[in-house]
Design an enzyme around this catalytic site. Structure first.
Site, PDB file in Angstrom:
ATOM      1  N   TYR A   1       0.838  -1.202   0.000  1.00 27.82           N
ATOM      2  CA  TYR A   1       0.000   0.000   0.000  1.00 27.82           C
ATOM      3  C   TYR A   1       0.877   1.258   0.000  1.00 27.82           C
ATOM      4  O   TYR A   1       0.679   2.170  -0.813  1.00 27.82           O
ATOM      5  CB  TYR A   1      -0.884  -0.052   1.248  1.00 27.82           C
ATOM      6  CG  TYR A   1      -1.779   1.132   1.485  1.00 27.82           C
ATOM      7  CD1 TYR A   1      -2.874   1.384   0.668  1.00 27.82           C
ATOM      8  CD2 TYR A   1      -1.564   1.981   2.577  1.00 27.82           C
ATOM      9  CE1 TYR A   1      -3.720   2.457   0.912  1.00 27.82           C
ATOM     10  CE2 TYR A   1      -2.402   3.048   2.831  1.00 27.82           C
ATOM     11  CZ  TYR A   1      -3.480   3.287   2.000  1.00 27.82           C
ATOM     12  OH  TYR A   1      -4.307   4.347   2.256  1.00 27.82           O
TER      13      TYR A   1
HETATM   14  N1  LIG Z   1      -9.824   6.060   5.602  1.00 23.09           N
HETATM   15  C1  LIG Z   1      -8.656   6.569   5.956  1.00 23.09           C
HETATM   16  O1  LIG Z   1      -8.423   6.988   7.086  1.00 23.09           O
HETATM   17  C2  LIG Z   1      -7.566   6.672   4.949  1.00 23.09           C
HETATM   18  C3  LIG Z   1      -6.259   6.968   5.370  1.00 23.09           C
HETATM   19  C4  LIG Z   1      -5.272   7.159   4.423  1.00 23.09           C
HETATM   20  C5  LIG Z   1      -5.589   7.060   3.079  1.00 23.09           C
HETATM   21  N2  LIG Z   1      -6.867   6.741   2.706  1.00 23.09           N
HETATM   22  C6  LIG Z   1      -7.161   6.670   1.281  1.00 23.09           C
HETATM   23  O2  LIG Z   1      -8.372   7.340   1.006  1.00 23.09           O
HETATM   24  C7  LIG Z   1      -9.054   6.690  -0.071  1.00 23.09           C
HETATM   25  C8  LIG Z   1     -10.440   6.263   0.350  1.00 23.09           C
HETATM   26  O3  LIG Z   1     -10.355   5.482   1.488  1.00 23.09           O
HETATM   27  P1  LIG Z   1     -11.609   4.752   2.145  1.00 23.09           P
HETATM   28  O4  LIG Z   1     -11.208   4.450   3.537  1.00 23.09           O
HETATM   29  O5  LIG Z   1     -12.849   5.498   1.886  1.00 23.09           O
HETATM   30  O6  LIG Z   1     -11.627   3.380   1.324  1.00 23.09           O
HETATM   31  P2  LIG Z   1     -12.773   2.270   1.307  1.00 23.09           P
HETATM   32  O7  LIG Z   1     -12.055   1.004   1.101  1.00 23.09           O
HETATM   33  O8  LIG Z   1     -13.701   2.424   2.466  1.00 23.09           O
HETATM   34  O9  LIG Z   1     -13.648   2.698   0.050  1.00 23.09           O
HETATM   35  C9  LIG Z   1     -13.160   2.708  -1.197  1.00 23.09           C
HETATM   36  C10 LIG Z   1     -14.291   2.638  -2.228  1.00 23.09           C
HETATM   37  O10 LIG Z   1     -13.593   2.166  -3.361  1.00 23.09           O
HETATM   38  C11 LIG Z   1     -14.300   1.055  -3.917  1.00 23.09           C
HETATM   39  N3  LIG Z   1     -13.345   0.184  -4.576  1.00 23.09           N
HETATM   40  C12 LIG Z   1     -12.455  -0.670  -4.014  1.00 23.09           C
HETATM   41  N4  LIG Z   1     -11.772  -1.320  -4.974  1.00 23.09           N
HETATM   42  C13 LIG Z   1     -12.241  -0.875  -6.152  1.00 23.09           C
HETATM   43  C14 LIG Z   1     -11.943  -1.176  -7.508  1.00 23.09           C
HETATM   44  N5  LIG Z   1     -11.012  -2.079  -7.837  1.00 23.09           N
HETATM   45  N6  LIG Z   1     -12.632  -0.535  -8.477  1.00 23.09           N
HETATM   46  C15 LIG Z   1     -13.609   0.366  -8.171  1.00 23.09           C
HETATM   47  N7  LIG Z   1     -13.927   0.693  -6.901  1.00 23.09           N
HETATM   48  C16 LIG Z   1     -13.251   0.077  -5.909  1.00 23.09           C
HETATM   49  C17 LIG Z   1     -15.019   0.394  -2.769  1.00 23.09           C
HETATM   50  O11 LIG Z   1     -16.116  -0.373  -3.221  1.00 23.09           O
HETATM   51  C18 LIG Z   1     -15.411   1.605  -1.910  1.00 23.09           C
HETATM   52  O12 LIG Z   1     -16.677   2.095  -2.291  1.00 23.09           O
HETATM   53  C19 LIG Z   1      -8.138   5.531  -0.484  1.00 23.09           C
HETATM   54  O13 LIG Z   1      -7.257   5.949  -1.491  1.00 23.09           O
HETATM   55  C20 LIG Z   1      -7.378   5.252   0.786  1.00 23.09           C
HETATM   56  O14 LIG Z   1      -6.169   4.578   0.550  1.00 23.09           O
HETATM   57  C21 LIG Z   1      -7.854   6.531   3.602  1.00 23.09           C
END
Ligand SMILES: NC(=O)c1ccc[n+]([C@@H]2O[C@H](COP(=O)([O-])OP(=O)(O)OC[C@H]3O[C@@H](n4cnc5c(N)ncnc54)[C@H](O)[C@@H]3O)[C@@H](O)[C@H]2O)c1
Length: 248
Positions: free
Chosen positions: A151
């Site tokens: 990641y």
């Molecule tokens: N949540 C956090 O605190 C956090 C921290 C650091 C970075 N991030 C980044 O923020 C972004 C969003 O995070 P999140 O926690 O909402 O993620 P999540 O996993 O909850 O949601 C991601 C969304 O992407 C969709 N998804 C997953 N794989 C997919 C694919 N192959 N094709 C199409 N859609 C797909 C899922 O169905 C979901 O609706 C990501 O890039 C994550 O790495 C999040």
């Protein structure tokens, strides 16, 4: 606030989690959104909230054909594309030595390759609209958090790509920035349940002492980076993490 009236934005992973909050907030601010996600149920739900402003495209972002299809829909349905939010990213947390080829492919496919495919597919339309790209990084990558090798590597590759695109595309009037969020989404709740000590450590280390709300704390920053209010910002990484990391 309707400062995104006239904007047409692709949001990957735009059906749920932070992406779902982004879709909702952009729409509330006047934008039209193409939400690309593999989660059909959540996609159908979010489309129903503003059927005239949100188009849900079911698809896996690691496939270049989906990126092209999303741009085609933006243009055929709404006449243009002004913004791209590369938010989707799937990965598995394991010790570095336990990560398989498939684990690496999942993180680079849905994170780095997807961001590149959507940026390439969007470029011509973003030149026309002098649009903006918002990519997603992570504090876990900046810090080198254990169990996050595939990641973290993909996230830092996305930041490298974003800086180069910001420099190359500045002359086209396209801005490219990165947001590193910290937010209590369903995915983070699962991670919290699997690794409670790590979760407590992160919350304790956060100067604002809480995980952010996707809708109130993260999506408005993305909206700002897509709007004219940030027209003098490009190539930046914006930490939306309660003050945990201070980039210099
Ligand atoms: N949540 C956090 O605190 C956090 C921290 C650091 C970075 N991030 C980044 O923020 C972004 C969003 O995070 P999140 O926690 O909402 O993620 P999540 O996993 O909850 O949601 C991601 C969304 O992407 C969709 N998804 C997953 N794989 C997919 C694919 N192959 N094709 C199409 N859609 C797909 C899922 O169905 C979901 O609706 C990501 O890039 C994550 O790495 C999040």
């Amino acid at each position: 606030m309707k400062n995104l009236e006239g904007h047409v934005v692709i949001v990957t992973g735009g059906a749920a989690g932070i992406g779902g909050a982004i879709t909702t907030v952009l729409t509330e601010r006047g934008a039209k959104v193409i939400a690309v996600d593999i989660n059909e149920e959540a996609g159908a739900e979010i489309e129903k909230t503003h059927p005239e402003r949100i188009v849900f495209l079911k698809g896996d972002v690691s496939k270049e054909s989906i990126a092209k299809e999303a741009v085609r829909i933006a243009v055929s349905k709404f006449g243009k594309l002004t913004g791209l939010v590369n938010n989707a990213h799937a990965s598995r947390q394991k010790k570095l030595m336990d990560l398989t080829e498939d684990d690496w492919a999942l993180s680079f496919g849905t994170g780095f390759n997807a961001s590149l495919y959507f940026m390439k597919a969007s470029y011509k339309e973003l030149v026309k609209s002098k649009g903006a790209v918002v990519n997603f990084g992570s504090g876990a990558a900046l810090e080198g958090q254990p169990l996050q090798a595939s990641y973290a590597a993909a996230k830092e590759a996305i930041r490298g790509l974003s800086r180069v695109a910001a420099n190359e595309w500045a002359e086209d009037g396209i801005r490219v920035n990165v947001v590193c969020p910290l937010a209590l989404t369903e995915g983070v709740v699962n991670w919290k349940n699997e690794h409670p000590e790590q979760y407590e450590e992160v919350a304790k280390k956060t100067p604002l002492h809480r995980f952010g709300s996707p809708q109130e704390d993260i999506a408005p920053i993305v909206a700002f980076l897509l709007s004219n209010d940030s027209k003098y910002m490009t190539g930046q990484t914006v930490m939306a993490d309660g003050g945990t990391v201070k980039l210099r």
